[in-house]
Design a protein around this motif. Structure first.
Motif, PDB file in Angstrom:
ATOM      1  N   LEU A   1     -12.543  24.538  10.701  1.00 25.34           N
ATOM      2  CA  LEU A   1     -12.853  25.482  11.334  1.00 25.34           C
ATOM      3  C   LEU A   1     -12.141  26.254  12.293  1.00 25.34           C
ATOM      4  CD1 LEU A   1     -15.589  23.182  12.214  1.00 25.34           C
ATOM      5  CD2 LEU A   1     -15.558  25.006  10.591  1.00 25.34           C
ATOM      6  N   VAL A   2     -10.291  25.562  12.452  1.00 25.77           N
ATOM      7  CA  VAL A   2      -8.955  25.984  13.297  1.00 25.77           C
ATOM      8  C   VAL A   2      -9.087  27.544  12.412  1.00 25.77           C
ATOM      9  CG1 VAL A   2      -6.964  26.014  14.108  1.00 25.77           C
ATOM     10  CG2 VAL A   2      -8.440  24.289  14.231  1.00 25.77           C
ATOM     11  N   CYS A   3      -8.399  26.994  11.974  1.00 30.27           N
ATOM     12  CA  CYS A   3      -7.510  28.517  10.846  1.00 30.27           C
ATOM     13  C   CYS A   3      -8.431  29.211   9.596  1.00 30.27           C
ATOM     14  CB  CYS A   3      -6.194  27.901   9.828  1.00 30.27           C
ATOM     15  SG  CYS A   3      -5.859  26.837   8.565  1.00 30.27           S
ATOM     16  N   GLN A   4      -9.600  27.902   9.404  1.00 28.48           N
ATOM     17  CA  GLN A   4     -10.491  28.839   8.094  1.00 28.48           C
ATOM     18  C   GLN A   4      -9.817  28.976   6.309  1.00 28.48           C
ATOM     19  OE1 GLN A   4     -13.746  29.628   9.336  1.00 28.48           O
ATOM     20  NE2 GLN A   4     -13.150  29.813  11.105  1.00 28.48           N
ATOM     21  N   ALA A   5      -8.550  27.934   6.459  1.00 30.62           N
ATOM     22  CA  ALA A   5      -7.990  27.807   5.534  1.00 30.62           C
ATOM     23  C   ALA A   5      -9.288  26.981   4.501  1.00 30.62           C
ATOM     24  CB  ALA A   5      -7.164  26.909   5.160  1.00 30.62           C
ATOM     25  N   SER A   6      -9.361  27.279   3.457  1.00 31.65           N
ATOM     26  CA  SER A   6     -10.733  26.278   2.264  1.00 31.65           C
ATOM     27  C   SER A   6     -10.258  25.441   0.890  1.00 31.65           C
ATOM     28  CB  SER A   6     -11.715  27.066   1.667  1.00 31.65           C
ATOM     29  OG  SER A   6     -11.003  28.247   1.032  1.00 31.65           O
ATOM     30  N   PHE A   7     -10.882  24.370   0.671  1.00 31.65           N
ATOM     31  CA  PHE A   7     -10.057  23.293  -0.098  1.00 31.65           C
ATOM     32  C   PHE A   7     -10.863  22.822  -1.242  1.00 31.65           C
ATOM     33  CE2 PHE A   7      -8.082  23.042   4.658  1.00 31.65           C
ATOM     34  CZ  PHE A   7      -7.266  23.671   3.935  1.00 31.65           C
ATOM     35  N   ASP A   8     -10.594  22.234  -1.925  1.00 33.41           N
ATOM     36  CA  ASP A   8     -11.481  21.525  -3.046  1.00 33.41           C
ATOM     37  C   ASP A   8     -11.650  20.574  -2.697  1.00 33.41           C
ATOM     38  OD1 ASP A   8     -11.847  23.725  -4.179  1.00 33.41           O
ATOM     39  OD2 ASP A   8      -9.839  23.382  -5.712  1.00 33.41           O
ATOM     40  N   VAL A   9     -10.352  19.689  -1.830  1.00 26.17           N
ATOM     41  CA  VAL A   9     -10.139  18.091  -1.339  1.00 26.17           C
ATOM     42  C   VAL A   9     -10.716  17.864  -0.111  1.00 26.17           C
ATOM     43  CG1 VAL A   9      -9.350  17.724  -3.544  1.00 26.17           C
ATOM     44  CG2 VAL A   9      -8.099  17.743  -1.677  1.00 26.17           C
ATOM     45  N   GLN A  10     -10.953  17.033   0.242  1.00 27.96           N
ATOM     46  CA  GLN A  10     -10.707  17.080   2.148  1.00 27.96           C
ATOM     47  C   GLN A  10      -9.940  15.958   2.736  1.00 27.96           C
ATOM     48  OE1 GLN A  10     -14.290  14.140   3.774  1.00 27.96           O
ATOM     49  NE2 GLN A  10     -14.558  15.350   4.953  1.00 27.96           N
ATOM     50  N   TYR A  11      -9.454  16.945   3.111  1.00 32.06           N
ATOM     51  CA  TYR A  11      -7.843  16.045   3.675  1.00 32.06           C
ATOM     52  C   TYR A  11      -8.629  15.919   5.009  1.00 32.06           C
ATOM     53  CZ  TYR A  11      -5.466  19.105   0.240  1.00 32.06           C
ATOM     54  OH  TYR A  11      -4.821  19.330  -0.702  1.00 32.06           O
ATOM     55  N   HIS A  12      -7.696  15.129   5.778  1.00 35.81           N
ATOM     56  CA  HIS A  12      -8.099  13.841   6.942  1.00 35.81           C
ATOM     57  C   HIS A  12      -7.395  15.581   8.551  1.00 35.81           C
ATOM     58  CE1 HIS A  12      -9.383  10.344   5.898  1.00 35.81           C
ATOM     59  NE2 HIS A  12      -8.941  10.476   5.327  1.00 35.81           N
ATOM     60  N   SER A  13      -6.594  15.840   7.648  1.00 38.34           N
ATOM     61  CA  SER A  13      -5.793  16.942   9.046  1.00 38.34           C
ATOM     62  C   SER A  13      -5.698  18.336   7.658  1.00 38.34           C
ATOM     63  CB  SER A  13      -4.428  16.784   9.376  1.00 38.34           C
ATOM     64  OG  SER A  13      -3.359  16.400   8.383  1.00 38.34           O
ATOM     65  N   CYS A  14      -5.910  19.493   8.263  1.00 36.80           N
ATOM     66  CA  CYS A  14      -5.313  20.436   7.597  1.00 36.80           C
ATOM     67  C   CYS A  14      -3.244  20.489   7.436  1.00 36.80           C
ATOM     68  CB  CYS A  14      -5.626  21.876   8.540  1.00 36.80           C
ATOM     69  SG  CYS A  14      -5.619  23.617   7.008  1.00 36.80           S
ATOM     70  N   PRO A  15      -3.573  20.697   5.730  1.00 31.16           N
ATOM     71  CA  PRO A  15      -2.115  20.910   6.045  1.00 31.16           C
ATOM     72  C   PRO A  15      -2.044  22.129   5.995  1.00 31.16           C
ATOM     73  CG  PRO A  15      -3.181  21.017   3.539  1.00 31.16           C
ATOM     74  CD  PRO A  15      -4.187  20.702   4.774  1.00 31.16           C
ATOM     75  N   ASP A  16      -2.539  23.557   6.391  1.00 26.45           N
ATOM     76  CA  ASP A  16      -2.063  25.064   7.120  1.00 26.45           C
ATOM     77  C   ASP A  16      -1.505  24.630   7.896  1.00 26.45           C
ATOM     78  OD1 ASP A  16      -2.007  25.786   4.330  1.00 26.45           O
ATOM     79  OD2 ASP A  16      -4.226  26.816   4.758  1.00 26.45           O
ATOM     80  N   CYS A  17      -2.448  24.212   9.292  1.00 28.13           N
ATOM     81  CA  CYS A  17      -2.470  24.245  10.847  1.00 28.13           C
ATOM     82  C   CYS A  17      -2.224  22.867  11.405  1.00 28.13           C
ATOM     83  CB  CYS A  17      -3.123  24.785  10.956  1.00 28.13           C
ATOM     84  SG  CYS A  17      -4.855  23.887  11.313  1.00 28.13           S
ATOM     85  N   GLY A  18      -2.500  21.554  10.525  1.00 25.43           N
ATOM     86  CA  GLY A  18      -2.572  20.321  11.117  1.00 25.43           C
ATOM     87  C   GLY A  18      -3.445  20.265  11.898  1.00 25.43           C
ATOM     88  N   ALA A  19      -4.568  21.156  11.879  1.00 24.89           N
ATOM     89  CA  ALA A  19      -5.996  20.593  12.768  1.00 24.89           C
ATOM     90  C   ALA A  19      -6.532  19.071  11.833  1.00 24.89           C
ATOM     91  CB  ALA A  19      -6.157  21.638  12.602  1.00 24.89           C
TER      92      ALA A  19
END
Length: 49
Positions: free
Chosen positions: A21-39
């Motif tokens: 929701l912070v950087c609008q990056a999308s993924f196939d798997v659920q991460y605990h923190s965004c690998p792009d922005c760290g949110a």
């Protein structure tokens, strides 16, 4: 949820199931923190629509 709900037709991009929701990056798997922005605000895409 069926086995092929995330499947794409030939020539079509696969659907991304999770969105940051912070950087609008999308993924196939659920991460605990965004690998792009760290949110820490990763949500399932179908919950956002």
């Amino acid at each position: 949820m069926g086995l092929f709900d995330n499947a794409a037709s030939p020539g079509e991009e696969p659907r991304r199931r999770y969105t940051c929701l912070v950087c609008q990056a999308s993924f196939d798997v659920q991460y605990h923190s965004c690998p792009d922005c760290g949110a820490y605000d990763i949500r399932r895409t179908k919950w956002l629509t």
